[in-house]
Scaffold this motif. Structure first.
Motif, PDB file in Angstrom:
ATOM      1  N   VAL A  34     -46.744 -15.094 -51.197  1.00  0.00           N
ATOM      2  CA  VAL A  34     -45.222 -15.141 -49.912  1.00  0.00           C
ATOM      3  C   VAL A  34     -44.718 -16.149 -49.900  1.00  0.00           C
ATOM      4  O   VAL A  34     -43.347 -16.378 -50.207  1.00  0.00           O
ATOM      5  N   SER A  53     -39.377  -8.153 -42.154  1.00  0.00           N
ATOM      6  CA  SER A  53     -40.923  -7.514 -42.335  1.00  0.00           C
ATOM      7  C   SER A  53     -41.501  -7.600 -43.836  1.00  0.00           C
ATOM      8  O   SER A  53     -41.976  -7.179 -43.697  1.00  0.00           O
ATOM      9  N   LEU A  54     -41.829  -8.868 -43.878  1.00  0.00           N
ATOM     10  CA  LEU A  54     -42.318  -9.240 -44.650  1.00  0.00           C
ATOM     11  C   LEU A  54     -43.653  -9.976 -44.101  1.00  0.00           C
ATOM     12  O   LEU A  54     -44.557 -10.617 -45.215  1.00  0.00           O
ATOM     13  N   GLU A  60     -47.968 -12.213 -46.261  1.00  0.00           N
ATOM     14  CA  GLU A  60     -47.369 -13.975 -46.293  1.00  0.00           C
ATOM     15  C   GLU A  60     -48.445 -14.310 -47.494  1.00  0.00           C
ATOM     16  O   GLU A  60     -47.810 -15.038 -47.988  1.00  0.00           O
ATOM     17  N   LEU A  94     -47.138  -7.190 -54.000  1.00  0.00           N
ATOM     18  CA  LEU A  94     -46.205  -6.094 -53.382  1.00  0.00           C
ATOM     19  C   LEU A  94     -45.240  -5.056 -54.249  1.00  0.00           C
ATOM     20  O   LEU A  94     -45.651  -5.194 -55.102  1.00  0.00           O
ATOM     21  N   SER A  95     -44.533  -4.611 -53.341  1.00  0.00           N
ATOM     22  CA  SER A  95     -44.667  -3.086 -53.791  1.00  0.00           C
ATOM     23  C   SER A  95     -43.307  -3.257 -54.054  1.00  0.00           C
ATOM     24  O   SER A  95     -42.162  -4.558 -54.321  1.00  0.00           O
ATOM     25  N   GLN A 146     -40.348  -4.056 -51.777  1.00  0.00           N
ATOM     26  CA  GLN A 146     -40.362  -5.363 -51.191  1.00  0.00           C
ATOM     27  C   GLN A 146     -40.484  -6.202 -51.742  1.00  0.00           C
ATOM     28  O   GLN A 146     -39.814  -7.865 -51.367  1.00  0.00           O
ATOM     29  N   GLN A 147     -40.432  -6.833 -53.192  1.00  0.00           N
ATOM     30  CA  GLN A 147     -40.106  -7.443 -54.016  1.00  0.00           C
ATOM     31  C   GLN A 147     -39.024  -8.089 -54.404  1.00  0.00           C
ATOM     32  O   GLN A 147     -38.765  -8.867 -53.820  1.00  0.00           O
ATOM     33  N   LEU A 200     -36.663  -7.216 -51.343  1.00  0.00           N
ATOM     34  CA  LEU A 200     -36.798  -8.331 -49.823  1.00  0.00           C
ATOM     35  C   LEU A 200     -36.897  -9.685 -49.726  1.00  0.00           C
ATOM     36  O   LEU A 200     -36.799 -10.787 -49.646  1.00  0.00           O
ATOM     37  N   LEU A 201     -38.047 -10.207 -50.797  1.00  0.00           N
ATOM     38  CA  LEU A 201     -38.635 -11.341 -51.084  1.00  0.00           C
ATOM     39  C   LEU A 201     -37.974 -11.411 -51.458  1.00  0.00           C
ATOM     40  O   LEU A 201     -37.254 -13.426 -51.107  1.00  0.00           O
ATOM     41  N   LEU A 203     -36.834   2.060 -48.139  1.00  0.00           N
ATOM     42  CA  LEU A 203     -36.542   0.431 -47.643  1.00  0.00           C
ATOM     43  C   LEU A 203     -35.207   0.378 -48.771  1.00  0.00           C
ATOM     44  O   LEU A 203     -34.476  -1.019 -48.100  1.00  0.00           O
TER      45      LEU A 203
END
Lengths: 301, 325, 241
Positions: free
Chosen positions: C99, C130-131, C135, C142-143, C146-147, C149-150, C176
């Motif tokens: 990440v 919030s990642l 990291e 990642l879910s 989360q992906q 968000l990344l 999310l």
């Protein structure tokens, strides 16, 4: 340079063109179903030639029947290879399928070529003629073997076209090549077609190998250049269409033979004939960097 | 790499070099050839493993490097090191050009293109025998005026160490990060501001330059260049070495070259059978251990360092899930 | 667009795929401070438009201008360097890189960047999204949410002037999604410009100030959300599905 010499070259070019087309059609078929470029295709062609040779030598089978035996053997053998090595290509868990297909088929080629050196020896072998003798038309002389190779090659391609267009299996194959998911929805088991297509492509290559054996004789590395030539044809020939491959095969066979005929330095002509085909391939790739197989290029990822 | 593994690697190298004189000439030769392949495997892994450019013309560049150096020395009586450098420059330029020409190709298309290039190089070298001596082989000058092979071993080691150091610095710099980003997703790398075209050309030029270096050394060690140095069988052998070792790390690629070359010599009594057996090993590696067979040992070795240096702050080691198979 | 600087402009953009006209002479302007929703039914040409505006697709006709500069023939990384960032419809991360490494790539691609400065910024954005806890994980672990968000974080590392987000809410868990919406709003208040693509109006309406609607390769409406919603052509396009 005499007209007769030119005519001989044109005839030879046509025969080689048909052989090239047979190999290229197999590459196309495998690509359209499995979505891999088979780097081992030339070696399947080589195996086909040797298989026919040994069936003739030790089985006492007539050459044309030996070709059929070679096709059947390669069909089965290739299906086994596909089951052993290529199934990860259809699994979602496999990453970088391009890389996997590439290394595996390249490694397979290495394995087959080196095994052939051991099993068959490094020296060229020549099976007996299909029909000994030559045909004379005016001053043009063509060996019967070339005529047989050309004729049987054309027959096989016509048969293939019929199969693809008129039979349920052919139609299903076409459906799978266009959309794996859609084919699955109408109840076609796509998995089974992976094996079938790989075996089928190999059988066509085996036929080509058996047909050229009496003309050029067999050697373990005989498949390397035809493999590259198959890619040339696939690009030239309408991107995945069988009909286009035939025309492109003839075109390449002709242009190579005429290239040899007209090349100013005869001692180098033969070597550069091979380079000529490769150069055509590279130039085409520069202008169509993704276009080798055109529309049928659907990734499985 | 942490302190301890570095120390161990240096100590092992020093120990090996100090005792190299005990090797008989035959195994000295094997060690030298292993280092030749080591440079090639590392530079190919830079291209294929890091950037994802699956080039099949790497051995063709080794051959170009060797022939360039040999011919320039023959024509202009250059000092040999200068000839080798000229070969490297030639390979960098040609490699960059190939990299530029196939910017828009990916995966199998790039492989087919470079396969074609390598065939054309081989055909040209065998056919233009007035210049290259063709299949008969081009005689080259020896790098060292030494009767024994031991000095060559030191030179080969120095070249391998230098190559690994330079390539190691490259892959640890931001360029290495960009290379891997391109391998993972070229489109996303471009969207992230990575100059994809420049990276691909640089990678091709650098990797080809190291191939040229290996080829140049080989030419002036063996004493003869033949077209088969750059043929498809050699390329397949290099691929076998690199993939079996682990193509995504420089040290594992070199490890693969060492292991395979050593085994090929050790199993010499089995003659021809060795080659298809390594073909099978390659296929099995792809099928069941895609990260390579040396990689797990290498990772274990690196962890050794982590545990000793800072047992508490050691970063949560990422489980090695890269293979996916 | 009175007084605000124009960031990206598409003039008469045309794109054809085979016989299909994906974009038919589309004009499109993004000005500084916009929070623009680009909506339309599936297949209406939204992604094609975004691909052209960010340099990933060469238009068959028309021009893209970034800050007034004509961009034809330039690769996407030049767009990125000029402050135009984007995400992809199907999240495209550097899957086997961590990440943190995903965040470092765009940071280090900027001229005159240093590892320290980039790593510091990366950690700050990871915290913001919030990642931080993940990291060191490979991005592919990642879910889905989360992906997304990344991918947003990776864009932010470019310190872009404008972000094109292609379906950022698709397949994202509702909780999310709210977080993502909050972050977008926050970043917008911090001065960033957004173009958010979606085929579903609902999420976009919660944040956007301006809506552009596409149907069958053409722009059919452009203006205040309320006005657009009342537009007959828009209703027809959606009803016609």
């Amino acid at each position: 340079m005499s007209w007769d010499y030119l005519l001989v070259q044109v005839t030879n070019g046509a025969v080689i063109g048909v052989i090239y087309a047979l190999i290229a059609v197999g590459v196309t078929l495998i690509f359209s179903i499995l979505k891999i470029v088979n780097f081992a295709h030339g070696d399947l062609y080589m195996l086909g030639g040797y298989c026919a040779y040994y069936v003739i030598e030790y089985g006492g089978v007539p050459p044309l029947a030996a070709m059929v035996v070679a096709m059947a053997a390669l069909f089965l053998g290739a299906m086994i290879l596909e089951r052993l090595m290529l199934t990860p290509l259809y699994s979602d868990a496999t990453e970088r399928k391009d890389e996997y297909g590439l290394i595996v088929t390249f490694g397979l080629a290495y394995f087959l070529r080196n095994t052939a050196v051991i099993a068959f020896g490094p020296f060229p072998l020549k099976p007996p003629s299909f029909i000994p003798g030559v045909q004379r038309i005016g001053n043009v002389i063509v060996t019967n073997d070339r005529l047989v190779a050309g004729g049987v090659g054309v027959a096989l391609i016509v048969g293939l076209l019929y199969f693809m267009k008129r039979t349920i299996w052919g139609q299903a194959l076409d459906a799978v090549s266009q959309s794996r998911d859609a084919a699955a929805i109408v109840g076609i088991n796509a998995q089974r077609f992976n094996s079938f297509a790989f075996g089928f492509g190999a059988a066509l290559a085996a036929a080509a190998g058996a047909l050229v054996a009496p003309i050029f004789s067999l050697a373990p590395d005989m498949g390397v250049l035809p493999n590259i030539h198959a890619y040339v044809i696939v690009i030239l020939g309408g991107m995945g269409s069988v009909g286009g491959s035939i025309i492109a095969g003839l075109l390449l066979g002709e242009s190579e033979n005429l290239f040899t005929a007209f090349f100013p330095d005869p001692t180098r002509a033969f070597a550069y004939t091979n380079a000529f085909g490769v150069l055509v391939l590279m130039v085409f790739l520069i202008f169509r960097p993704q276009g080798l197989f055109g529309r049928r290029h659907l990734r499985m990822e | 790499m942490r302190g301890l593994p570095i120390a161990i690697v240096l100590a092992a190298a020093a120990l090996a070099l100090a005792n190299a004189g005990r090797l008989n000439p035959y195994w000295t030769h094997v060690a030298i050839i292993a280092m030749y392949y080591g440079i090639l495997a590392a530079s190919w892994s830079l291209l294929a493993g890091y950037v994802g450019l699956f080039s099949l013309s790497h051995m063709a560049f080794a051959s170009i490097g060797g022939y360039t150096s040999a011919l320039l020395i023959q024509w202009f009586r250059l000092p040999i090191p200068l000839g080798i450098v000229a070969g490297v420059v030639m390979c960098c330029a040609l490699g960059g050009a190939i990299g530029w020409v196939c910017l828009r190709m990916s995966g199998p298309y790039l492989a087919i293109f470079t396969l074609g290039f390598s065939e054309i190089v081989r055909i040209t070298i065998s056919t233009e025998d007035e210049v290259t001596a063709g299949m008969a082989g081009l005689h080259t000058h020896s790098l060292l005026a030494s009767a024994t092979r031991l000095p060559y071993l030191y030179v080969a080691f120095a070249l391998l160490a230098l190559s690994l150091l330079l390539m190691g610095l490259l892959v640890r710099s931001r360029w290495g990060l960009f290379f891997r980003a391109i391998r993972e997703d070229e489109q996303a790398a471009a969207a992230s501001g990575v100059a994809v075209a420049r990276c691909r050309i640089v990678a091709f030029a650098v990797a080809s330059g190291f191939a040229g270096l290996a080829g140049g050394f080989y030419a002036h060690y063996i004493g003869i260049m033949t077209p088969s140095v750059g043929d498809l069988d050699e390329m397949a052998k290099l691929l076998v070495m690199t993939v079996i070792g682990g193509m995504e790390r420089l040290p594992t690629a070199v490890g693969g070259a060492f292991v395979v070359e050593f085994l090929l010599e050790w199993l010499r009594e089995y003659g021809q059978w060795r080659l298809p057996v390594f073909g099978i090993v390659l296929l099995l590696t792809m099928r069941f251990a895609r990260n390579g067979l040396v990689t797990p040992f290498w990772l274990q070795f690196l962890r050794l360092g982590e545990a000793r240096v800072s047992p508490l702050s050691a970063a949560p080691t990422v489980p090695d899930k890269e293979s996916g198979t | 667009m009175s007084g605000r600087a124009e960031l990206v402009r598409g003039v008469g953009l045309v794109k054809r795929f085979g016989g299909i006209v994906a974009n038919d002479a589309v004009d499109f302007v993004v000005a500084e401070g916009d929070l623009l929703g680009l909506i339309g039914p599936n297949g209406s040409g939204k992604t094609t438009l975004i691909n052209m505006l960010t340099g990933h697709l060469e238009p068959d006709g028309g021009d893209v201008l970034v800050r007034g500069q004509r961009m034809s023939g330039r690769p996407p990384n030049v767009y990125a360097a000029m402050g135009v960032a984007r995400t992809f419809q199907q999240t495209q991360l550097f899957g086997r890189m961590t990440v943190l490494e995903n965040m470092l790539v765009p940071g280090l691609a900027r001229p005159h960047s240093t590892w320290d400065e980039v790593a510091r910024r990366a950690r700050r954005y990871l915290d913001f999204l919030s990642l931080s806890d993940v990291e060191q994980l490979p991005a592919k672990n990642l879910s889905g949410g989360q992906q997304k968000l990344l991918e947003l974080g990776r864009c932010l590392m470019l310190e872009p002037a404008v972000l094109f987000l292609d379906e950022p809410f698709a397949g994202v868990h509702p909780r999310l999604r709210d977080k993502l919406l909050d972050r977008i709003r926050e970043l917008h208040q911090g001065g960033r410009t957004f173009v958010v693509v979606d085929h579903d109006m609902e999420s976009i309406l919660r944040i956007s100030r301006r809506l552009v609607v596409m149907a069958r390769g053409s722009k059919i409406a452009d203006g205040e959300p309320d006005a657009v919603r009342a537009d007959q052509a828009v209703l027809a396009a959606y009803a016609g599905l």
